[in-house]
Design a protein around this motif. Structure first.
Motif, PDB file in Angstrom:
ATOM      1  N   ALA A 499       0.917  -1.317  -0.125  1.00 50.30           N
ATOM      2  CA  ALA A 499      -0.003   0.138   0.019  1.00 50.30           C
ATOM      3  C   ALA A 499       0.918   1.300  -0.160  1.00 50.30           C
ATOM      4  CB  ALA A 499      -0.988   0.057   1.104  1.00 50.30           C
ATOM      5  N   GLY A 500       1.415   1.640  -0.859  1.00 47.03           N
ATOM      6  CA  GLY A 500       2.226   2.881  -1.210  1.00 47.03           C
ATOM      7  C   GLY A 500       1.482   4.073  -1.340  1.00 47.03           C
ATOM      8  N   ARG A 509      -8.766   6.791  -4.975  1.00 53.36           N
ATOM      9  CA  ARG A 509      -8.575   6.675  -3.845  1.00 53.36           C
ATOM     10  C   ARG A 509      -7.087   6.881  -3.255  1.00 53.36           C
ATOM     11  NH1 ARG A 509     -12.684   5.547  -0.531  1.00 53.36           N
ATOM     12  NH2 ARG A 509     -14.804   5.153  -1.154  1.00 53.36           N
ATOM     13  N   ARG A 510      -6.632   7.160  -2.214  1.00 51.42           N
ATOM     14  CA  ARG A 510      -5.166   7.008  -1.735  1.00 51.42           C
ATOM     15  C   ARG A 510      -5.322   6.194  -0.636  1.00 51.42           C
ATOM     16  NH1 ARG A 510      -1.519   9.481  -4.548  1.00 51.42           N
ATOM     17  NH2 ARG A 510      -1.809  11.113  -6.058  1.00 51.42           N
ATOM     18  N   ASP A 520       3.910   1.343  -6.383  1.00 50.98           N
ATOM     19  CA  ASP A 520       4.205   0.103  -7.402  1.00 50.98           C
ATOM     20  C   ASP A 520       3.403  -0.077  -8.592  1.00 50.98           C
ATOM     21  OD1 ASP A 520       1.731  -1.020  -6.410  1.00 50.98           O
ATOM     22  OD2 ASP A 520       2.527  -1.343  -4.322  1.00 50.98           O
ATOM     23  N   GLY A 521       2.432   1.101  -8.702  1.00 52.52           N
ATOM     24  CA  GLY A 521       1.618   0.941  -9.946  1.00 52.52           C
ATOM     25  C   GLY A 521       0.453  -0.069  -9.936  1.00 52.52           C
ATOM     26  N   TRP A 522       0.257  -0.592  -8.670  1.00 55.22           N
ATOM     27  CA  TRP A 522      -0.896  -1.579  -8.690  1.00 55.22           C
ATOM     28  C   TRP A 522      -1.897  -1.120  -7.723  1.00 55.22           C
ATOM     29  CZ3 TRP A 522      -1.904  -5.312 -12.178  1.00 55.22           C
ATOM     30  CH2 TRP A 522      -1.189  -5.619 -13.006  1.00 55.22           C
ATOM     31  N   ALA A 585      -0.253  -1.752   5.497  1.00 52.60           N
ATOM     32  CA  ALA A 585       0.384  -0.714   5.511  1.00 52.60           C
ATOM     33  C   ALA A 585       1.821  -1.206   6.108  1.00 52.60           C
ATOM     34  CB  ALA A 585      -0.292  -0.091   6.998  1.00 52.60           C
ATOM     35  N   PRO A 586       2.740  -0.016   6.525  1.00 52.18           N
ATOM     36  CA  PRO A 586       4.100  -0.530   6.720  1.00 52.18           C
ATOM     37  C   PRO A 586       4.146  -1.491   8.006  1.00 52.18           C
ATOM     38  CG  PRO A 586       3.788   2.067   6.590  1.00 52.18           C
ATOM     39  CD  PRO A 586       2.573   1.386   6.457  1.00 52.18           C
ATOM     40  N   SER A 587       3.678  -1.258   8.970  1.00 53.10           N
ATOM     41  CA  SER A 587       3.962  -2.300  10.174  1.00 53.10           C
ATOM     42  C   SER A 587       3.484  -3.668   9.855  1.00 53.10           C
ATOM     43  CB  SER A 587       2.809  -1.740  11.321  1.00 53.10           C
ATOM     44  OG  SER A 587       1.609  -2.083  10.964  1.00 53.10           O
ATOM     45  N   GLN A 588       2.549  -3.887   8.754  1.00 55.03           N
ATOM     46  CA  GLN A 588       2.089  -5.001   8.156  1.00 55.03           C
ATOM     47  C   GLN A 588       3.098  -5.600   7.454  1.00 55.03           C
ATOM     48  OE1 GLN A 588      -1.670  -4.184   6.989  1.00 55.03           O
ATOM     49  NE2 GLN A 588      -2.673  -4.602   8.705  1.00 55.03           N
ATOM     50  N   ALA A 589       4.060  -4.878   6.806  1.00 50.20           N
ATOM     51  CA  ALA A 589       4.894  -5.495   6.026  1.00 50.20           C
ATOM     52  C   ALA A 589       6.403  -5.782   6.448  1.00 50.20           C
ATOM     53  CB  ALA A 589       5.245  -4.515   4.934  1.00 50.20           C
TER      54      ALA A 589
END
Length: 614
Positions: A499-500, A509-510, A520-522, A585-589
């Motif tokens: 989710a960039g 949406r963002r 990432d374009g997706w 989200a970042p924490s989930q990565a």
């Protein structure tokens, strides 16, 4: 017993003796039980019954005859002076030549016999009915001694009395767990008692119910023995159960036998899997051989699971055929090739979140050492819709979401995940049909395991879900940082589908909680392998879709295996998935992030890949 006393007092022949299968320690029925009239006074009263005396005055004959007819019609035969039999005997004394009175007396005798037989029909389970039959047998003996019908009635009542006592004995023995089996050299017990009751009263529903209860107890014993792995004891209990009711119990015995065989099959598979896991350790060869020896003791040596483990043991010394980083595929039964795999090297790592990770939680701790003594092969990419389609079409398997008729999808209008009907593995993240090169979604952990079993059968190799430790080890690919790529939340360009902050949905949406400085374009998953592989040659380990692993959910790593094996509790309801997804989200990565879902849970964020045992 009460009726034996009646028989002795009246000169009646005794009831038939118990059959040869009766308990050796009880060749006569037990002491008087609940069917005996309670109290010595009541017993004496019944044994001393006499016809109530009726004296008729000359003017009372007509009234007495009318009362006798009414009493006979009402079934009131002998209890008091206004009953039919006392009045009819008084009428016979008053006028012995009255043919009508003689016919009425014969009708009363027939009615008494009918009442006795009706009471006997209910005496199997009703002590009051048996007592009523006893009373009528006493009346018949007093009034019509020596008649064949009287003696036949007494014999039937005596047989019913003894049958009651045998049934009571059988129930007591069954309650004490003393079943017995004459065919196996155990002459006593509940089985012989109920058979003795049936010999005396062939239609005894109570005895038949007792035999059915014995059968069920033996079937439960068989299944309990099978559950503990004692299949010899299970077979003995099944054989004994088959002798209890014969053809009447054949269906129940067959069903229990099928469950025992299913337990044997599950035990063989578990031993095989345990043997295969043991072979992942260079020191596990003896353990695997021990499992194979157990399999040969409880199953056919030609059983596929035994043959598979035997073959794997033979091949265990040839691990040198593979090398770390080697890419290969297995052939399928139809000549096609299976998914592409890469050999992950053996090694060790620190699993979980360190104490200084501000985004970490106790669910990811304590961080602990895990060592893989042997390498393993992992699918380079997530399982695709096309690969899963081949499995479904070839096997006829019906995945969970297809059975249920719905799954969770991303709703573009609200930006939320919602339940939608008609969604299954053929659907994309937003419910529209997915392309064959997309990661399969809307699959449960059990669906992944079914695909693994099919792939194992197709290739002759052993496929399974990765353990949680294997997944994190492969995800980190040698890194020790918070994220697989380092300690900053932003990954290198084109390395993961997350989710960039730069990603925008088709509706504009963002993401609210996004990976900073990354796009990432997706919006949604990408075709598998669209991003760069990690250091082990694996694609999309920390993006695109999260992935099911074999472990049950545990809230933390205390007592977690240090070998990298899956941490499984039989019958667990929640399963783990690992790795970030297109909506993470970042924490989930982070490398240590973990989450769980129900064994049948499906949604638009979770797919899977498999491990192949080497």
């Amino acid at each position: 017993m009460f009726l034996l006393l009646v028989a002795a007092a009246s000169g009646c022949r005794p009831a038939p003796a118990p059959p040869a299968t009766a308990p050796a320690q009880a060749q006569a029925p037990p002491a008087p039980g609940r069917v005996q009239i309670s109290g010595d006074d009541a017993l004496a009263q019944l044994l001393s019954w006499r016809l109530p005396e009726v004296v008729l005055a000359p003017g009372e004959v007509a009234r007495a005859r009318a009362q006798a007819r009414r009493a006979l019609a009402a079934g009131d035969l002998f209890e008091h002076p206004d009953s039919a039999l006392p009045l009819l005997y008084a009428l016979r004394r008053a006028d012995p030549a009255a043919a009508g009175d003689a016919r009425l007396l014969e009708a009363a005798r027939s009615a008494l016999l009918r009442q006795a037989d009706a009471a006997l029909a209910a005496a199997d389970a009703d002590p009051a009915a048996l007592r009523a039959a006893q009373q009528r047998a006493v009346v018949a003996r007093r009034l019509w001694p020596g008649q064949a019908e009287t003696e036949a009635l007494e014999a039937r009542v005596l047989a019913a009395e003894q049958a009651w006592q045998w049934n009571a004995r059988g129930e007591a023995l069954l309650g004490a767990g003393e079943i017995g089996d004459p065919a196996a050299g155990e002459p006593g017990g509940a089985l012989a008692a109920f058979r003795a009751a049936l010999a005396l009263a062939p239609g005894s529903a109570r005895a038949q119910a007792g035999l059915a209860a014995i059968e069920q107890a033996l079937l439960a014993r068989a299944e309990g023995a099978a559950a503990s792995g004692d299949f010899a004891a299970a077979a003995a209990a099944l054989q004994q159960a088959a002798r209890v009711r014969g053809a009447a119990g054949a269906a129940a015995v067959a069903a229990a036998k099928a469950r025992v065989e299913a337990a044997r099959e599950a035990r063989l598979r578990a031993l095989r899997d345990a043997g295969l896991i043991a072979l992942a350790d260079p020191r596990g060869l003896d353990v695997a051989r021990g499992h194979l020896a157990q399999m040969l003791r409880i199953g056919d040596p030609a059983h596929p699971a035994s043959l598979e483990l035997r073959e794997r043991i033979d091949l265990a010394t040839h691990y040198g055929l593979f090398r770390p980083g080697q890419v290969f595929t297995d052939g399928l039964a139809d000549g096609a090739r299976g998914p592409e795999l890469v050999v992950v090297p053996h090694g060790a790592f620190r699993m979980g979140s360190p104490d200084d990770d501000p985004a970490g939680s106790e669910l990811e701790r304590p961080q602990h050492a895990v060592r893989f003594e042997r390498g393993f092969a992992m699918m380079r990419r997530e399982v695709t819709v096309g690969q899963f389609r081949r499995f479904v079409q070839a096997s006829g398997y019906v995945p969970r979401a297809t059975q249920r008729g719905h799954s969770l999808v991303y709703d573009a209008r609200s930006g939320n995940f919602v339940r939608a009907s008609g969604i299954d593995w053929r659907s994309g993240y937003d419910g529209r049909p997915a392309g064959d090169d997309m990661p399969v979604l809307h699959v449960a952990a059990r669906d992944a395991e079914a695909y693994a079993a099919w792939l194992s059968q197709q290739t002759g190799a052993h496929y399974r879900l990765p353990s949680e430790a294997e997944f994190e080890y492969a995800l980190r690919a040698g890194s020790r940082s918070r994220w697989p790529w380092g300690d900053r939340p932003t990954p290198p360009a084109a390395s993961e589908n997350l989710a960039g902050a730069r990603d925008v949905s088709p509706q504009g949406r963002r993401w609210g909680n996004a990976v900073p400085d990354y796009g990432d374009g997706w919006w949604g998953p990408a075709p598998v392998g669209s991003f760069a592989p990690n250091a082990f040659g694996l694609y999309d380990m920390d993006g695109n879709v999260s992935e099911w692993v074999a472990d049950c959910w545990h809230a933390g790593y205390r007592r977690a295996p240090a070998t990298g094996a899956a941490w499984v509790n039989p019958g667990c309801r929640n399963r783990l998935y690992r790795g970030g997804s297109w909506a993470s989200a970042p924490s989930q990565a982070r490398s240590a992030w973990r989450a769980f879902g129900g064994v049948d849970a499906t949604n638009a964020r979770v797919g899977f890949r498999l491990v192949r045992v080497l």
